[in-house]
Motif scaffolding. Structure first.
Motif, PDB file in Angstrom:
ATOM      1  N   ARG A  41      43.203  31.946  60.300  1.00  0.00           N
ATOM      2  CA  ARG A  41      42.074  31.017  60.166  1.00  0.00           C
ATOM      3  C   ARG A  41      40.727  31.743  60.069  1.00  0.00           C
ATOM      4  N   ASP A  42      40.527  32.780  60.884  1.00  0.00           N
ATOM      5  CA  ASP A  42      39.225  33.451  60.908  1.00  0.00           C
ATOM      6  C   ASP A  42      39.102  34.528  59.843  1.00  0.00           C
ATOM      7  N   LYS A  43      40.196  34.788  59.124  1.00  0.00           N
ATOM      8  CA  LYS A  43      40.148  35.871  58.129  1.00  0.00           C
ATOM      9  C   LYS A  43      40.171  35.345  56.707  1.00  0.00           C
ATOM     10  N   VAL A  44      40.393  34.022  56.558  1.00  0.00           N
ATOM     11  CA  VAL A  44      40.630  33.488  55.220  1.00  0.00           C
ATOM     12  C   VAL A  44      39.327  32.936  54.634  1.00  0.00           C
ATOM     13  N   ALA A  45      39.204  32.984  53.313  1.00  0.00           N
ATOM     14  CA  ALA A  45      38.103  32.301  52.621  1.00  0.00           C
ATOM     15  C   ALA A  45      38.708  31.593  51.415  1.00  0.00           C
ATOM     16  N   LEU A  46      38.378  30.304  51.258  1.00  0.00           N
ATOM     17  CA  LEU A  46      38.936  29.513  50.168  1.00  0.00           C
ATOM     18  C   LEU A  46      37.846  29.238  49.137  1.00  0.00           C
ATOM     19  N   VAL A  47      38.210  29.392  47.863  1.00  0.00           N
ATOM     20  CA  VAL A  47      37.234  29.186  46.784  1.00  0.00           C
ATOM     21  C   VAL A  47      37.797  28.135  45.838  1.00  0.00           C
ATOM     22  N   GLY A  48      37.033  27.078  45.569  1.00  0.00           N
ATOM     23  CA  GLY A  48      37.501  26.024  44.658  1.00  0.00           C
ATOM     24  C   GLY A  48      36.618  25.957  43.425  1.00  0.00           C
ATOM     25  N   GLY A  49      37.253  25.745  42.278  1.00  0.00           N
ATOM     26  CA  GLY A  49      36.487  25.521  41.051  1.00  0.00           C
ATOM     27  C   GLY A  49      36.117  24.046  40.950  1.00  0.00           C
ATOM     28  N   ILE A  50      35.764  23.596  39.757  1.00  0.00           N
ATOM     29  CA  ILE A  50      35.396  22.183  39.572  1.00  0.00           C
ATOM     30  C   ILE A  50      36.562  21.432  38.936  1.00  0.00           C
ATOM     31  N   GLY A  51      36.845  20.274  39.476  1.00  0.00           N
ATOM     32  CA  GLY A  51      37.980  19.463  39.042  1.00  0.00           C
ATOM     33  C   GLY A  51      38.549  18.805  40.276  1.00  0.00           C
ATOM     34  N   CYS A  52      39.495  17.893  40.116  1.00  0.00           N
ATOM     35  CA  CYS A  52      40.103  17.250  41.295  1.00  0.00           C
ATOM     36  C   CYS A  52      40.685  18.321  42.211  1.00  0.00           C
ATOM     37  N   SER A  53      41.399  19.298  41.617  1.00  0.00           N
ATOM     38  CA  SER A  53      42.066  20.347  42.387  1.00  0.00           C
ATOM     39  C   SER A  53      41.072  21.270  43.091  1.00  0.00           C
ATOM     40  N   GLY A  54      39.881  21.417  42.530  1.00  0.00           N
ATOM     41  CA  GLY A  54      38.863  22.278  43.130  1.00  0.00           C
ATOM     42  C   GLY A  54      38.379  21.745  44.468  1.00  0.00           C
ATOM     43  N   TRP A  55      38.754  20.483  44.793  1.00  0.00           N
ATOM     44  CA  TRP A  55      38.343  19.893  46.066  1.00  0.00           C
ATOM     45  C   TRP A  55      39.281  20.251  47.210  1.00  0.00           C
ATOM     46  N   ILE A  56      40.394  20.897  46.951  1.00  0.00           N
ATOM     47  CA  ILE A  56      41.347  21.194  48.045  1.00  0.00           C
ATOM     48  C   ILE A  56      40.658  21.942  49.198  1.00  0.00           C
ATOM     49  N   PRO A  57      39.880  23.009  48.927  1.00  0.00           N
ATOM     50  CA  PRO A  57      39.260  23.732  50.051  1.00  0.00           C
ATOM     51  C   PRO A  57      38.239  22.908  50.830  1.00  0.00           C
ATOM     52  N   VAL A  58      37.636  21.923  50.158  1.00  0.00           N
ATOM     53  CA  VAL A  58      36.588  21.131  50.810  1.00  0.00           C
ATOM     54  C   VAL A  58      37.094  20.510  52.117  1.00  0.00           C
ATOM     55  N   TYR A  59      38.391  20.198  52.171  1.00  0.00           N
ATOM     56  CA  TYR A  59      38.936  19.461  53.322  1.00  0.00           C
ATOM     57  C   TYR A  59      39.415  20.373  54.455  1.00  0.00           C
ATOM     58  N   ILE A  60      39.434  21.691  54.214  1.00  0.00           N
ATOM     59  CA  ILE A  60      40.005  22.600  55.228  1.00  0.00           C
ATOM     60  C   ILE A  60      38.867  23.291  55.981  1.00  0.00           C
ATOM     61  N   ASP A  61      38.929  23.215  57.301  1.00  0.00           N
ATOM     62  CA  ASP A  61      37.834  23.710  58.125  1.00  0.00           C
ATOM     63  C   ASP A  61      37.951  25.221  58.359  1.00  0.00           C
ATOM     64  N   VAL A  62      37.737  25.969  57.278  1.00  0.00           N
ATOM     65  CA  VAL A  62      37.646  27.439  57.341  1.00  0.00           C
ATOM     66  C   VAL A  62      36.478  27.794  56.421  1.00  0.00           C
ATOM     67  N   ASP A  63      36.193  29.080  56.223  1.00  0.00           N
ATOM     68  CA  ASP A  63      35.099  29.445  55.305  1.00  0.00           C
ATOM     69  C   ASP A  63      35.483  29.059  53.877  1.00  0.00           C
ATOM     70  N   THR A  64      34.606  28.304  53.210  1.00  0.00           N
ATOM     71  CA  THR A  64      34.940  27.799  51.869  1.00  0.00           C
ATOM     72  C   THR A  64      33.742  27.909  50.929  1.00  0.00           C
ATOM     73  N   LEU A  65      34.063  28.047  49.650  1.00  0.00           N
ATOM     74  CA  LEU A  65      33.048  27.995  48.585  1.00  0.00           C
ATOM     75  C   LEU A  65      33.520  26.992  47.545  1.00  0.00           C
ATOM     76  N   HIS A  66      32.629  26.139  47.083  1.00  0.00           N
ATOM     77  CA  HIS A  66      32.953  25.223  45.976  1.00  0.00           C
ATOM     78  C   HIS A  66      31.996  25.620  44.859  1.00  0.00           C
ATOM     79  N   VAL A  67      32.532  26.178  43.781  1.00  0.00           N
ATOM     80  CA  VAL A  67      31.658  26.885  42.828  1.00  0.00           C
ATOM     81  C   VAL A  67      31.720  26.260  41.436  1.00  0.00           C
ATOM     82  N   LEU A  68      31.133  26.973  40.455  1.00  0.00           N
ATOM     83  CA  LEU A  68      31.004  26.438  39.097  1.00  0.00           C
ATOM     84  C   LEU A  68      32.355  26.309  38.389  1.00  0.00           C
ATOM     85  N   HIS A  69      32.420  25.399  37.437  1.00  0.00           N
ATOM     86  CA  HIS A  69      33.637  25.187  36.651  1.00  0.00           C
ATOM     87  C   HIS A  69      34.032  26.496  35.933  1.00  0.00           C
ATOM     88  N   GLY A  70      35.263  26.932  36.176  1.00  0.00           N
ATOM     89  CA  GLY A  70      35.783  28.138  35.507  1.00  0.00           C
ATOM     90  C   GLY A  70      35.389  29.444  36.161  1.00  0.00           C
TER      91      GLY A  70
END
Ligand SMILES: Cc1ncc(C[n+]2csc(CCOP(=O)(O)OP(=O)(O)O)c2C)c(N)n1
Ligand code: SF4
Ligand SMILES: [Mg+2]
Length: 273
Positions: A41-70
């Motif tokens: 949990r403390d070592k992971v970072a999740l990065v999501g692109g744009i799209g329905c699937s890019g929202w997966i990290p948004v829901y997980i309470d760890v370090d996350t980035l939601h970034v530009l399409h592609g």
């Protein structure tokens, strides 16, 4: 709520924005289980692109980035280079990864940088309303291919391997346990790992391409259209016609990983100054 949901979900982000029966929930679940199993949990970072699937990290309470399409892979690569101890996981749609982000994908694989890319293959641009994607089957009807897709789809796994990825796997949302196990293995792998997840999109691909909006029926289709790579070894060409291989498809532990190799070189140079 399930104890793992209680432990890992960001409650203030709920309810999930996905349509009922969308496969993204299964991928979210498989990811949480893998993170919990590895206790990272403390070592992971999740990065999501744009799209329905890019929202997966948004829901997980760890370090996350939601970034530009592609651009999820370049952000993830920068993150890995700035903190090589991080376990970096990318969530990218088939459009995000193979369309607008295709160039970043092949170069990430070529470098063999230690990130895990989970590509959500729903055969369509889901979030924007059902346009044709680089994975839409030939002749498939979408909002932007009303006469049937005239193109041939990409095989994301073959492309990843050819470009230099050192761990390549494919599962479906009808195989949640296997998917979670493979996500954990991919995170543990040192190098560019790629997992393609074939998934149901009842609202767009299901309805528009197949005329099927029932998620259970779409899951049955995913089961029927795939075969495990090990089981496929004993089958004839006729038996394999129309079947997509699933399972762990390729693994190479020998090739140099980009980030650790880069820092080894830098410290050697520094020592010689
Ligand atoms: C630079 C840019 N171009 C286009 C868009 C519009 N856009 C948002 S999501 C998307 C496609 C999403 O499809 P996919 O990556 O397959 O993800 P899915 O929604 O199917 O999970 C597009 C074209 C955007 N946000 N940014
Ligand atoms: S449009 Fe498709 S991929 Fe997007 S949330 Fe709805 S079912 Fe899921
Ligand atoms: Mg898509």
């Amino acid at each position: 709520m399930h104890p793992l949901g209680e432990k890992y979900l960001r409650k203030f982000t709920l309810p999930l924005l996905w349509c009922p029966g969308c496969g993204n929930g299964t991928i979210l679940n498989a990811t949480i289980r893998a993170i919990d199993q590895l206790d990272i949990r403390d070592k992971v970072a999740l990065v999501g692109g744009i799209g329905c699937s890019g929202w997966i990290p948004v829901y997980i309470d760890v370090d996350t980035l939601h970034v530009l399409h592609g651009r999820a892979i370049p952000f993830a690569s920068g993150l890995k280079m700035s903190d090589p101890s991080r376990k970096v996981i990318v969530f990218t749609g088939d459009g995000d990864c193979l369309g607008i982000g295709g160039n970043h994908f092949i170069h990430g694989a070529r470098r063999n940088i230690d990130i895990t890319v989970i590509m959500v293959h729903n055969q369509i641009y889901g979030m924007t309303g059902g346009q044709v994607a680089p994975t839409t089957p030939s002749h498939g009807k979408t909002k932007t291919s009303p006469y049937g897709n005239p193109e041939i789809p990409f095989d994301g796994c073959a492309l990843a391997k050819a470009a230099g990825a050192t761990f390549v796997a494919r599962w479906t949302t009808a195989h949640p346990r296997q998917l979670s196990k493979t996500i954990a293995e991919a995170i543990d792998h040192e190098g560019f790992s790629f997992i393609e997840v074939l998934t149901q999109c009842p609202t767009q691909a299901g309805r528009v391409i197949y005329g099927v909006a029932d998620p259970a029926q779409l899951l049955d289709m995913l089961k029927a259209n795939t075969i495990n790579v090990n089981a496929a070894k004993n089958k004839s060409i006729e038996e394999l016609t129309g079947k997509i291989l699933i399972g762990n498809l390729y693994h190479d532990d020998e090739r140099l990983e980009f980030a650790s190799n880069y820092y080894k070189k830098i410290s050697k140079l520094a020592a010689s100054c």
